[in-house]
Design an enzyme around this catalytic site. Structure first.
Site, PDB file in Angstrom:
ATOM      1  N   ARG A  71       3.296   0.924 -11.283  1.00  0.00           N
ATOM      2  CA  ARG A  71       3.753   2.194 -11.845  1.00  0.00           C
ATOM      3  C   ARG A  71       2.566   3.153 -11.895  1.00  0.00           C
ATOM      4  O   ARG A  71       1.443   2.749 -12.236  1.00  0.00           O
ATOM      5  CB  ARG A  71       4.318   2.007 -13.260  1.00  0.00           C
ATOM      6  CG  ARG A  71       5.736   1.421 -13.311  1.00  0.00           C
ATOM      7  CD  ARG A  71       6.781   2.370 -12.729  1.00  0.00           C
ATOM      8  NE  ARG A  71       8.125   1.822 -12.762  1.00  0.00           N
ATOM      9  CZ  ARG A  71       8.699   1.130 -11.781  1.00  0.00           C
ATOM     10  NH1 ARG A  71       8.030   0.884 -10.660  1.00  0.00           N
ATOM     11  NH2 ARG A  71       9.937   0.687 -11.891  1.00  0.00           N
ATOM     12  N   ASP A  92       1.238   3.140  -3.881  1.00  0.00           N
ATOM     13  CA  ASP A  92       2.663   3.338  -3.589  1.00  0.00           C
ATOM     14  C   ASP A  92       3.316   4.112  -4.733  1.00  0.00           C
ATOM     15  O   ASP A  92       4.437   4.588  -4.599  1.00  0.00           O
ATOM     16  CB  ASP A  92       3.353   1.977  -3.413  1.00  0.00           C
ATOM     17  CG  ASP A  92       4.785   2.124  -2.910  1.00  0.00           C
ATOM     18  OD1 ASP A  92       4.998   2.921  -1.975  1.00  0.00           O
ATOM     19  OD2 ASP A  92       5.689   1.466  -3.461  1.00  0.00           O
ATOM     20  N   GLU A 115       4.612  11.373  -9.256  1.00  0.00           N
ATOM     21  CA  GLU A 115       5.648  11.106  -8.245  1.00  0.00           C
ATOM     22  C   GLU A 115       7.046  11.594  -8.641  1.00  0.00           C
ATOM     23  O   GLU A 115       7.866  11.903  -7.771  1.00  0.00           O
ATOM     24  CB  GLU A 115       5.695   9.621  -7.898  1.00  0.00           C
ATOM     25  CG  GLU A 115       6.280   8.746  -8.973  1.00  0.00           C
ATOM     26  CD  GLU A 115       6.348   7.278  -8.541  1.00  0.00           C
ATOM     27  OE1 GLU A 115       5.414   6.790  -7.905  1.00  0.00           O
ATOM     28  OE2 GLU A 115       7.362   6.633  -8.877  1.00  0.00           O
ATOM     29  N   HIS A 165       6.665   5.242  -3.188  1.00  0.00           N
ATOM     30  CA  HIS A 165       7.485   4.245  -3.887  1.00  0.00           C
ATOM     31  C   HIS A 165       8.434   3.520  -2.931  1.00  0.00           C
ATOM     32  O   HIS A 165       9.645   3.485  -3.146  1.00  0.00           O
ATOM     33  CB  HIS A 165       8.268   4.930  -5.020  1.00  0.00           C
ATOM     34  CG  HIS A 165       8.447   4.029  -6.196  1.00  0.00           C
ATOM     35  ND1 HIS A 165       8.133   4.377  -7.476  1.00  0.00           N
ATOM     36  CD2 HIS A 165       8.908   2.757  -6.280  1.00  0.00           C
ATOM     37  CE1 HIS A 165       8.399   3.384  -8.295  1.00  0.00           C
ATOM     38  NE2 HIS A 165       8.866   2.383  -7.588  1.00  0.00           N
TER      39      HIS A 165
HETATM   40  P1  NAI Z   1       7.315  -9.575 -13.815  1.00  0.00           P
HETATM   41  O1  NAI Z   1       7.915  -9.310 -15.167  1.00  0.00           O
HETATM   42  O2  NAI Z   1       7.760 -10.781 -13.040  1.00  0.00           O
HETATM   43  O3  NAI Z   1       5.719  -9.660 -13.956  1.00  0.00           O
HETATM   44  C1  NAI Z   1       4.954  -8.783 -14.719  1.00  0.00           C
HETATM   45  C2  NAI Z   1       3.770  -9.574 -15.249  1.00  0.00           C
HETATM   46  O4  NAI Z   1       2.899  -8.675 -15.910  1.00  0.00           O
HETATM   47  C3  NAI Z   1       4.170 -10.660 -16.275  1.00  0.00           C
HETATM   48  O5  NAI Z   1       3.591 -11.886 -15.888  1.00  0.00           O
HETATM   49  C4  NAI Z   1       3.599 -10.135 -17.581  1.00  0.00           C
HETATM   50  O6  NAI Z   1       3.176 -11.165 -18.471  1.00  0.00           O
HETATM   51  C5  NAI Z   1       2.419  -9.341 -17.062  1.00  0.00           C
HETATM   52  N1  NAI Z   1       1.875  -8.388 -18.031  1.00  0.00           N
HETATM   53  C6  NAI Z   1       2.508  -7.730 -19.049  1.00  0.00           C
HETATM   54  N2  NAI Z   1       1.623  -6.969 -19.726  1.00  0.00           N
HETATM   55  C7  NAI Z   1       0.416  -7.152 -19.113  1.00  0.00           C
HETATM   56  C8  NAI Z   1      -0.904  -6.652 -19.345  1.00  0.00           C
HETATM   57  N3  NAI Z   1      -1.150  -5.836 -20.375  1.00  0.00           N
HETATM   58  N4  NAI Z   1      -1.892  -7.043 -18.531  1.00  0.00           N
HETATM   59  C9  NAI Z   1      -1.655  -7.902 -17.507  1.00  0.00           C
HETATM   60  N5  NAI Z   1      -0.435  -8.427 -17.247  1.00  0.00           N
HETATM   61  C10 NAI Z   1       0.579  -8.054 -18.033  1.00  0.00           C
HETATM   62  O7  NAI Z   1       7.548  -8.241 -12.984  1.00  0.00           O
HETATM   63  P2  NAI Z   1       7.519  -8.063 -11.402  1.00  0.00           P
HETATM   64  O8  NAI Z   1       8.888  -8.262 -10.843  1.00  0.00           O
HETATM   65  O9  NAI Z   1       6.386  -8.840 -10.839  1.00  0.00           O
HETATM   66  O10 NAI Z   1       7.214  -6.484 -11.297  1.00  0.00           O
HETATM   67  C11 NAI Z   1       5.967  -5.940 -11.693  1.00  0.00           C
HETATM   68  C12 NAI Z   1       6.048  -4.414 -11.668  1.00  0.00           C
HETATM   69  O11 NAI Z   1       6.180  -3.965 -10.318  1.00  0.00           O
HETATM   70  C13 NAI Z   1       7.300  -3.825 -12.376  1.00  0.00           C
HETATM   71  O12 NAI Z   1       7.041  -3.637 -13.751  1.00  0.00           O
HETATM   72  C14 NAI Z   1       7.499  -2.522 -11.673  1.00  0.00           C
HETATM   73  O13 NAI Z   1       6.848  -1.499 -12.431  1.00  0.00           O
HETATM   74  C15 NAI Z   1       6.787  -2.687 -10.330  1.00  0.00           C
HETATM   75  N6  NAI Z   1       7.692  -2.576  -9.172  1.00  0.00           N
HETATM   76  C16 NAI Z   1       7.390  -1.676  -8.165  1.00  0.00           C
HETATM   77  C17 NAI Z   1       8.207  -1.545  -7.044  1.00  0.00           C
HETATM   78  C18 NAI Z   1       7.902  -0.597  -5.921  1.00  0.00           C
HETATM   79  O14 NAI Z   1       8.829  -0.256  -5.143  1.00  0.00           O
HETATM   80  N7  NAI Z   1       6.677  -0.151  -5.746  1.00  0.00           N
HETATM   81  C19 NAI Z   1       9.438  -2.335  -6.936  1.00  0.00           C
HETATM   82  C20 NAI Z   1       9.618  -3.304  -8.003  1.00  0.00           C
HETATM   83  C21 NAI Z   1       8.779  -3.388  -9.081  1.00  0.00           C
END
Ligand code: NAI
Length: 329
Positions: free
Chosen positions: A234, A258, A263, A295
């Site tokens: 993000r 990305d 954005e 994105h």
């Molecule tokens: P997920 O929930 O599987 O993993 C997120 C991880 O971040 C978890 O392990 C969590 O414990 C950790 N986390 C939370 N707070 C933290 C902190 N302060 N420091 C370090 N780690 C922390 O989520 P997933 O599916 O891996 O997605 C991650 C992010 O990717 C989403 O939140 C979304 O913003 C972004 N995303 C971007 C896309 C794109 O098109 N560029 C598409 C899909 C998701």
């Protein structure tokens, strides 16, 4: 069950229409407009609305949706930082997301950006098209035997960690919770240690109050000179003004984004004829070692099909009043 589908693109229809055949009780009306307070009233008479990352699903929007009888907000994405979850709970509106539809889609783009900025692929592509076969400005570094630092080792971070291992990199990670699936090859360290040791830093944690502007000048100064930074998570994880300061300090071999703070309003729009008035994005784009995509991490065939399938299943679950792991409110 009637869904009003905001900010619909051609590719949305291409993935949702075939999926609808497997969910005969659901109908969808697609509209171009983005969901925001001004357009929320269009959902009058619908059971649910479907929105994406750039929608404004804040308190005002939710109040109007409630007034119009909408019971469910279907986010066709994993992140939901644009939803006022507490307000939704207060109003009794169910909010469902699509977590982990294809972690590899995003992770593969993250590595693509890392490679592109490292080897200046965007420059090389244009140079050769211009009959310029010189190598000036194209020298990169090997990733092999370098250290990749993964911030947030959930689904996407884990996929990125596996890709980096495949490149022969040492992989270190920072997360509040260690991912047991990575225990064989990821060394967990503090965030400061990750910043200090990594040659490639890739951000995969959600945007929360605690992660807002985690990449700021103080932390950038802790990084190695010549580090590569990639953000596919993000935009607001990175303080853009301070990133620019860091770029000017020559900290980065490359920066691949990305997602970026400005954005909203740009995402998936063709604004090529407009004059940018106050854009720090334009400043970022002026640097030779920065590459920005809009994105598109989620944008693979497999991911789109998975998003459609899960969003429609979320609608079925919401209709039955079933709470699932996809509920955030
Ligand atoms: P997920 O929930 O599987 O993993 C997120 C991880 O971040 C978890 O392990 C969590 O414990 C950790 N986390 C939370 N707070 C933290 C902190 N302060 N420091 C370090 N780690 C922390 O989520 P997933 O599916 O891996 O997605 C991650 C992010 O990717 C989403 O939140 C979304 O913003 C972004 N995303 C971007 C896309 C794109 O098109 N560029 C598409 C899909 C998701």
């Amino acid at each position: 069950m009637k869904i009003l589908f905001y900010a619909a693109k051609v590719y949305d229809k291409k993935s949702f229409d075939p999926a609808l055949e497997r969910f005969p009780g659901i109908t969808i009306d697609y509209i171009d407009h983005e969901l925001e307070p001004m357009t929320a009233a269009l959902a009058d008479g619908y059971d649910a609305i479907c929105a994406f990352v750039s929608a404004d699903v804040g308190a005002k929007t939710l109040e109007i949706l409630k007034e119009k009888g909408v019971k469910t907000v279907l986010m066709r994405c994993a992140g939901y930082n644009n939803v006022d979850v507490e307000k939704a709970k207060e109003l009794g509106i169910c909010v469902k997301i699509v977590p982990g539809y294809s972690p590899e889609a995003v992770a593969e783009l993250a590595m693509g950006l890392a490679l592109a900025v490292n080897r200046r692929l965007y420059k090389a592509y244009n140079k050769v098209r211009e009959n310029d076969y010189s190598l000036r400005g194209l020298r990169g570094v090997n990733f092999y035997e370098k250290t990749a630092g993964i911030v947030g080792t959930g689904k996407i971070g884990a996929a990125m960690a596996r890709i980096c291992r495949g490149f022969g990199m040492k992989v270190i990670g920072y997360d509040m919770y260690e991912n047991p699936a990575l225990k064989d090859f990821v060394e967990y360290v503090s965030l400061d240690e990750l910043f200090a040791r990594s040659d490639l830093i890739s951000l995969h944690c959600p945007l929360l109050d605690s992660t807002y502007h985690m990449i700021n000048i103080e932390n950038i100064k802790k990084m190695k000179d010549g580090v590569i930074l990639v953000n596919t998570s993000r935009g607001a994880l990175v303080d853009t003004d301070e990133l620019i300061e860091g770029i000017r300090l020559n900290k980065f071999l490359g920066v691949g984004l990305d997602v970026y703070e400005e954005e909203t309003g740009n995402v998936y729009e063709d604004r090529s004829d407009e004059i940018m008035m106050h854009s720090v994005t334009a400043r970022l784009l002026s640097f030779p070692n920065v590459m920005i995509t809009s994105h598109q991490g989620f944008y693979t065939l497999e991911a789109l099909n998975a998003i459609a399938e899960t969003t429609l299943q979320n609608m079925m679950d919401a209709d039955k009043g079933e709470r699932t792991k996809n509920d955030v409110a």
